[in-house]
Write a protein that holds these residues in place. Structure first.
Motif, PDB file in Angstrom:
ATOM      1  N   TYR A 140       7.203   0.296   5.834  1.00 37.61           N
ATOM      2  CA  TYR A 140       6.180   1.335   5.881  1.00 37.61           C
ATOM      3  C   TYR A 140       6.094   1.968   7.258  1.00 37.61           C
ATOM      4  O   TYR A 140       5.597   3.104   7.414  1.00 37.61           O
ATOM      5  CB  TYR A 140       4.816   0.762   5.475  1.00 37.61           C
ATOM      6  CG  TYR A 140       4.231  -0.216   6.455  1.00 37.61           C
ATOM      7  CD1 TYR A 140       3.403   0.217   7.497  1.00 37.61           C
ATOM      8  CD2 TYR A 140       4.493  -1.579   6.362  1.00 37.61           C
ATOM      9  CE1 TYR A 140       2.853  -0.676   8.407  1.00 37.61           C
ATOM     10  CE2 TYR A 140       3.952  -2.474   7.258  1.00 37.61           C
ATOM     11  CZ  TYR A 140       3.140  -2.033   8.287  1.00 37.61           C
ATOM     12  OH  TYR A 140       2.607  -2.924   9.179  1.00 37.61           O
TER      13      TYR A 140
ATOM     14  N   SER B 141       3.971   5.989  -7.271  1.00 35.03           N
ATOM     15  CA  SER B 141       3.106   6.844  -8.089  1.00 35.03           C
ATOM     16  C   SER B 141       3.432   8.317  -7.884  1.00 35.03           C
ATOM     17  O   SER B 141       3.392   9.118  -8.828  1.00 35.03           O
ATOM     18  CB  SER B 141       1.635   6.576  -7.756  1.00 35.03           C
ATOM     19  OG  SER B 141       1.359   6.874  -6.397  1.00 35.03           O
ATOM     20  N   GLU B 142       3.790   8.698  -6.648  1.00 33.97           N
ATOM     21  CA  GLU B 142       4.158  10.094  -6.384  1.00 33.97           C
ATOM     22  C   GLU B 142       5.428  10.485  -7.131  1.00 33.97           C
ATOM     23  O   GLU B 142       5.613  11.653  -7.482  1.00 33.97           O
ATOM     24  CB  GLU B 142       4.356  10.301  -4.878  1.00 33.97           C
ATOM     25  CG  GLU B 142       3.056  10.261  -4.088  1.00 33.97           C
ATOM     26  CD  GLU B 142       3.308  10.279  -2.593  1.00 33.97           C
ATOM     27  OE1 GLU B 142       4.497  10.352  -2.202  1.00 33.97           O
ATOM     28  OE2 GLU B 142       2.335  10.226  -1.822  1.00 33.97           O
TER      29      GLU B 142
ATOM     30  N   LYS C 204       0.830  -1.211   0.000  1.00 31.61           N
ATOM     31  CA  LYS C 204       0.000   0.000   0.000  1.00 31.61           C
ATOM     32  C   LYS C 204       0.863   1.258   0.000  1.00 31.61           C
ATOM     33  O   LYS C 204       0.646   2.186  -0.787  1.00 31.61           O
ATOM     34  CB  LYS C 204      -0.916  -0.005   1.226  1.00 31.61           C
ATOM     35  CG  LYS C 204      -1.734   1.280   1.389  1.00 31.61           C
ATOM     36  CD  LYS C 204      -2.567   1.255   2.659  1.00 31.61           C
ATOM     37  CE  LYS C 204      -3.294   2.585   2.838  1.00 31.61           C
ATOM     38  NZ  LYS C 204      -4.095   2.597   4.093  1.00 31.61           N
ATOM     39  N   TYR C 205       1.865   1.315   0.883  1.00 34.88           N
ATOM     40  CA  TYR C 205       2.719   2.501   0.960  1.00 34.88           C
ATOM     41  C   TYR C 205       3.718   2.546  -0.197  1.00 34.88           C
ATOM     42  O   TYR C 205       4.084   3.629  -0.661  1.00 34.88           O
ATOM     43  CB  TYR C 205       3.454   2.529   2.302  1.00 34.88           C
ATOM     44  CG  TYR C 205       2.556   2.941   3.446  1.00 34.88           C
ATOM     45  CD1 TYR C 205       2.430   4.279   3.812  1.00 34.88           C
ATOM     46  CD2 TYR C 205       1.803   2.005   4.145  1.00 34.88           C
ATOM     47  CE1 TYR C 205       1.603   4.670   4.847  1.00 34.88           C
ATOM     48  CE2 TYR C 205       0.965   2.377   5.183  1.00 34.88           C
ATOM     49  CZ  TYR C 205       0.867   3.715   5.534  1.00 34.88           C
ATOM     50  OH  TYR C 205       0.037   4.101   6.551  1.00 34.88           O
TER      51      TYR C 205
ATOM     52  N   PHE D 132      -1.939   3.507 -11.683  1.00 44.16           N
ATOM     53  CA  PHE D 132      -1.397   4.806 -11.301  1.00 44.16           C
ATOM     54  C   PHE D 132      -0.545   5.329 -12.466  1.00 44.16           C
ATOM     55  O   PHE D 132       0.427   4.698 -12.887  1.00 44.16           O
ATOM     56  CB  PHE D 132      -0.525   4.688 -10.041  1.00 44.16           C
ATOM     57  CG  PHE D 132      -1.258   4.129  -8.854  1.00 44.16           C
ATOM     58  CD1 PHE D 132      -1.918   4.960  -7.969  1.00 44.16           C
ATOM     59  CD2 PHE D 132      -1.303   2.755  -8.630  1.00 44.16           C
ATOM     60  CE1 PHE D 132      -2.591   4.440  -6.869  1.00 44.16           C
ATOM     61  CE2 PHE D 132      -1.973   2.224  -7.542  1.00 44.16           C
ATOM     62  CZ  PHE D 132      -2.627   3.070  -6.657  1.00 44.16           C
TER      63      PHE D 132
ATOM     64  N   LYS E 154       3.210   1.463  -3.362  1.00 43.03           N
ATOM     65  CA  LYS E 154       2.565   1.931  -4.593  1.00 43.03           C
ATOM     66  C   LYS E 154       2.310   3.436  -4.528  1.00 43.03           C
ATOM     67  O   LYS E 154       2.396   4.136  -5.553  1.00 43.03           O
ATOM     68  CB  LYS E 154       1.270   1.173  -4.836  1.00 43.03           C
ATOM     69  CG  LYS E 154       0.163   1.458  -3.821  1.00 43.03           C
ATOM     70  CD  LYS E 154      -1.041   0.557  -4.009  1.00 43.03           C
ATOM     71  CE  LYS E 154      -2.130   0.867  -2.979  1.00 43.03           C
ATOM     72  NZ  LYS E 154      -3.273  -0.068  -3.078  1.00 43.03           N
ATOM     73  N   ASN E 155       2.007   3.957  -3.322  1.00 45.08           N
ATOM     74  CA  ASN E 155       1.808   5.400  -3.187  1.00 45.08           C
ATOM     75  C   ASN E 155       3.116   6.156  -3.457  1.00 45.08           C
ATOM     76  O   ASN E 155       3.125   7.188  -4.137  1.00 45.08           O
ATOM     77  CB  ASN E 155       1.298   5.737  -1.785  1.00 45.08           C
ATOM     78  CG  ASN E 155      -0.123   5.248  -1.560  1.00 45.08           C
ATOM     79  OD1 ASN E 155      -0.879   5.008  -2.513  1.00 45.08           O
ATOM     80  ND2 ASN E 155      -0.503   5.066  -0.297  1.00 45.08           N
ATOM     81  N   TYR E 156       4.226   5.621  -2.917  1.00 46.08           N
ATOM     82  CA  TYR E 156       5.529   6.259  -3.128  1.00 46.08           C
ATOM     83  C   TYR E 156       5.904   6.254  -4.609  1.00 46.08           C
ATOM     84  O   TYR E 156       6.327   7.270  -5.164  1.00 46.08           O
ATOM     85  CB  TYR E 156       6.594   5.542  -2.304  1.00 46.08           C
ATOM     86  CG  TYR E 156       8.009   5.834  -2.755  1.00 46.08           C
ATOM     87  CD1 TYR E 156       8.597   7.067  -2.501  1.00 46.08           C
ATOM     88  CD2 TYR E 156       8.737   4.879  -3.474  1.00 46.08           C
ATOM     89  CE1 TYR E 156       9.891   7.351  -2.938  1.00 46.08           C
ATOM     90  CE2 TYR E 156      10.019   5.153  -3.906  1.00 46.08           C
ATOM     91  CZ  TYR E 156      10.592   6.390  -3.634  1.00 46.08           C
ATOM     92  OH  TYR E 156      11.855   6.663  -4.073  1.00 46.08           O
TER      93      TYR E 156
END
Length: 584
Positions: A416, A261-262, A254-255, A283, A257-259
Motif C-alpha cells: 500500500y 471494489s474499484e 484497507k487499500y 462492496f 479492498k478499495n482497489y
C-alpha cells in the motif's frame, strides 16, 4: 559396407512365395502325364526358372549404392564468404549446395563424411533430412535488431501490455516506438549501443478485442527502419466474488479492498475486532454475512484472501472444507504473508523458501519503484508457478496447484506504500497479476493453446486443445477440416497442424462448442527478421551440437537392379514353354 543384394518389397515375400508355389503346382499337375519322359523334367526345370524369375521381379531386387567419401557444404542465409573460402581451401573437392527451404537437400549426393552447414542454418522442419549424418554447423554473425522479445499475448481490460526485448548492436540515436493499432505512439525508448541491450515498452489496454500493436524502429534522423506487429487478445474483465478474512485490521487490506471494489469485483471483508466479534464490509454485493468455513459457504466464491494468522489458526474442519473446495471447485486462495508463514509446516500453506539478504525488489524494470519484501526467495518446483520474478531471476510471488485450484502467496509486504508514494500504477499491476493468475477459471468444454508467436504464412503452425469431447471436429474459418492427433498418454489432449494461407487475424473453431475459438495472427517473412534469424541460429546449434558425437553409421541407400536381363530371361523361358509342345 553391405554389398548383399536385397529386395525393396520384402514385406510381400510370403504372398509371392505362396503364389509361386501354387503356379508351380498347377504346372506339375498339368505335365504329370509325361512324368516318365525326359521332356517332363526339362519343361519342369524351365517352368521353375520362369516362376522364380517372376517372383524376383515382383520383389524388385536392389543393390546398395557405394557412398563417396566426400565433404559437403550447405550454404544458408547470411553465410560468411570467408568461411566458405576457408573450407574450399582446406578441402579441394568439397561439394557446394545452396539451401532452399522445404526442398530435398542432398539430392543425388551420398556421403559418409562431414557435412558443413554455414550461415543462419536450416529451417527446423528440414532437420530430418540430415538425420544420422555427421554435421558441423558454423553459424554466421548474430543479427542486429530485436533478437529476443516477450509480452503477454492474452490480457484483460485494464491490464498493461508489457513488451520486453533484447536489442543487439543498436545504432547510436535510434529509437523504438510502441504504436497503437490506430498508429498513435504510446511509448518509446532511445536505444543504447550496448551489445544485447535490454529494453521495455508498455501500454494500458482499455477495450476488449483482437488488436495488432506495432514496434517501430527509426534512426537518429527519423527514417523508418522497420515496423513489426504485436498481436494481442484483450478479454473483458471478469467480476470475481472475493472473500477477505483478517484476524485484525491492516492498512494492506484497507487499500486492497478499495482497489478490488474499484475494479468491479464483488468483495466481502470479514475482520476480527475482538474475540468472537467480527466487522463485515460489503462492496458491489448483497449484505449477507458468512459464518465458518464450510463447503457450502465457500462454493460461491472465486477467491479467498486470508492473512497468515487466520490461515494458520483455521480449525481442522474449516481447513478440510477450504482444501476440498480448492481441489474440486477451482477456488483460489491467497495468503497475506508474515515472516512466520515461511516457517509453517502446514501442507496447504507451505512454500519452499530460502533466506537472502535483500529486503527490497524492483519487479518490472530497472526504473520501476522499489517494493519492500521479506528476506527470502521462493524456490522453483514442479508444481510451483511464478507470478512475479525479480531482476536476479528469483521468485517473489508464486502459486501452486491443488487439484483444480491454486494457492498463492508473495514475499512483498506493505504494498500500500506504493499508493502513498504516488506509484498507483505499479500497485495495481502487482495485484492485477496475482488476482488474474489465481482466481477461479471458467470450466470450458474446450481449452485452446495457440503456441508461440510469430506465426508465418505458409509455414507449419501447431496448436493443441484440451477437451473431453470424444472426437472433436476442428475446422478453419474457410470450413476446411483439420486432422487431429490424440496424445497417447493424455486422452483429452489433441494436437493439430496447419499451413496458414492468409495474413492477419485468423481463427479455428469446433462446431461441437461454438463458445470458444482459437484466434491467431499470421504474418509474413518480412517481419521480425532479426528475431527469426536468431532463433534459427539457436535451433541449429542445439540440433547439430552433438552430431559429431553421434553414431553416424547408416545403411547405404538402395538402387533397384536393372530388370532388362531378367525380363529377357523370362521371355526366353516362356517362349520355350509355349513353343516346345507345338514342335513335338
Amino acid at each position: 559396407m553391405n554389398n548383399e543384394i536385397t529386395f525393396l518389397h520384402n514385406h510381400w515375400m510370403i504372398p509371392i512365395v505362396v503364389c509361386c508355389l501354387i503356379i508351380w503346382g498347377i504346372f506339375i499337375w498339368k505335365e504329370w502325364d509325361h512324368f516318365s519322359k525326359p521332356k517332363f523334367w526339362i519343361r519342369s526345370l524351365v517352368a521353375s526358372l520362369a516362376i522364380l524369375t517372376m517372383g524376383i521381379l515382383a520383389l524388385q531386387p536392389a543393390l546398395p549404392i557405394h557412398r563417396k567419401n566426400a565433404k559437403v557444404v550447405i550454404l544458408t542465409g547470411d553465410y560468411k564468404k570467408s568461411t566458405l573460402d576457408s573450407l574450399k581451401n582446406q578441402y579441394r573437392n568439397i561439394t557446394t549446395i545452396i539451401y532452399q527451404e522445404n526442398q530435398t537437400i542432398l539430392k543425388g549426393i551420398y556421403t559418409s563424411d562431414t557435412i558443413f552447414v554455414i550461415g543462419n542454418g536450416l529451417a527446423s522442419y528440414d532437420f530430418w533430412q540430415l538425420e544420422n549424418q555427421k554435421v558441423t554447423y558454423i553459424n554466421g554473425t548474430t543479427p542486429s535488431g530485436i533478437i529476443k522479445y516477450t509480452y503477454n499475448q492474452k490480457a484483460t481490460v485494464g491490464e498493461q501490455l508489457v513488451f520486453k526485448g533484447i536489442y543487439n548492436n543498436a545504432k547510436k540515436g535510434a529509437q523504438l516506438f510502441l504504436e497503437e493499432p490506430s498508429g498513435d505512439v504510446i511509448d518509446s525508448v532511445t536505444l543504447q549501443t550496448d551489445k544485447n541491450w535490454k529494453f521495455q515498452l508498455s501500454a494500458t489496454l482499455k477495450i476488449a478485442g483482437n488488436y495488432t500493436y506495432k514496434i517501430t524502429e527509426k534512426d537518429s534522423l527519423g527514417t523508418l527502419l522497420s515496423k513489426d506487429p504485436i498481436p494481442i487478445q484483450v478479454a473483458k474483465r471478469k467480476s470475481l466474488r472475493i472473500l477477505i478474512v483478517n484476524d485484525f485490521p491492516t492498512f494492506e487490506t484497507k487499500y486492497l479492498k478499495n482497489y478490488l471494489s474499484e475494479k468491479g469485483h464483488k468483495v466481502l471483508v470479514k475482520t476480527k475486532i475482538t474475540k468472537g466479534k467480527y466487522k463485515f464490509e460489503y462492496f458491489n454485493t448483497d449484505r449477507i454475512p458468512i459464518g465458518g468455513f464450510t463447503e457450502k459457504n465457500l462454493a460461491p466464491y472465486d477467491l479467498v484472501i486470508l492473512d497468515a494468522l487466520t490461515a494458520k489458526n483455521l480449525s481442522r474442519n474449516s481447513r478440510v472444507a477450504l482444501e476440498t473446495v480448492i481441489r474440486t471447485k477451482g477456488l483460489g486462495l491467497f495468503i497475506q504473508p508474515d515472516e512466520s508463514l515461511f516457517r509453517t509446516n502446514n501442507n496447504l500453506l507451505t512454500f519452499d523458501v530460502s533466506r537472502e539478504k535483500s529486503t527490497e525488489v524492483r519487479l518490472y524494470s530497472e526504473t520501476s519503484a522499489k517494493v519492500s519484501k521479506y528476506p527470502f526467495t521462493i524456490q522453483q518446483g514442479l508444481m510451483v508457478q511464478p507470478i512475479h520474478i525479480a531482476a536476479n531471476e528469483s521468485m517473489v510471488s508464486g502459486c501452486k496447484h491443488i487439484g483444480k485450484g491454486k494457492v498463492s502467496t508473495t514475499l512483498l509486504k506493505e504494498t500500500y506504500e506504493l499508493v502513498l508514494n504516488g506509484k498507483s500504477a505499479t500497485y495495481q499491476r502487482i495485484w492485477s497479476d496475482i488476482i488474474n493468475k489465481i482466481g477461479k477459471k471458467d470450466n470450458k468444454a474446450i481449452n485452446w493453446d495457440g503456441g508461440e508467436v510469430p506465426i508465418r504464412k505458409d509455414e507449419p503452425y501447431e496448436f493443441t486443445l484440451r477437451t473431453f469431447i470424444p472426437n472433436p471436429d476442428v475446422i478453419t474459418e474457410n470450413g476446411y477440416q483439420i486432422s487431429m492427433a490424440r496424445n497417447i498418454d493424455v486422452p483429452n489432449l489433441w494436437k493439430g497442424k496447419i499451413y496458414p494461407k492468409k495474413t492477419g487475424w485468423n481463427h479455428i473453431r469446433t462446431p461441437q462448442d461454438t463458445t470458444t475459438v482459437l484466434n491467431y495472427y499470421v504474418t509474413d517473412t518480412t517481419t521480425w527478421q532479426s528475431n527469426s534469424k536468431y532463433n534459427r541460429i539457436q535451433a541449429n546449434q542445439r540440433n547439430f551440437e552433438t552430431s559429431l558425437f553421434k553414431d553416424t553409421k547408416t545403411t547405404s541407400p538402395l538402387a533397384p537392379v536393372n530388370p532388362i536381363g531378367l525380363y529377357v530371361f523370362l521371355i526366353c523361358c516362356l517362349g520355350y514353354l509355349w513353343l516346345a509342345p507345338k514342335l513335338s
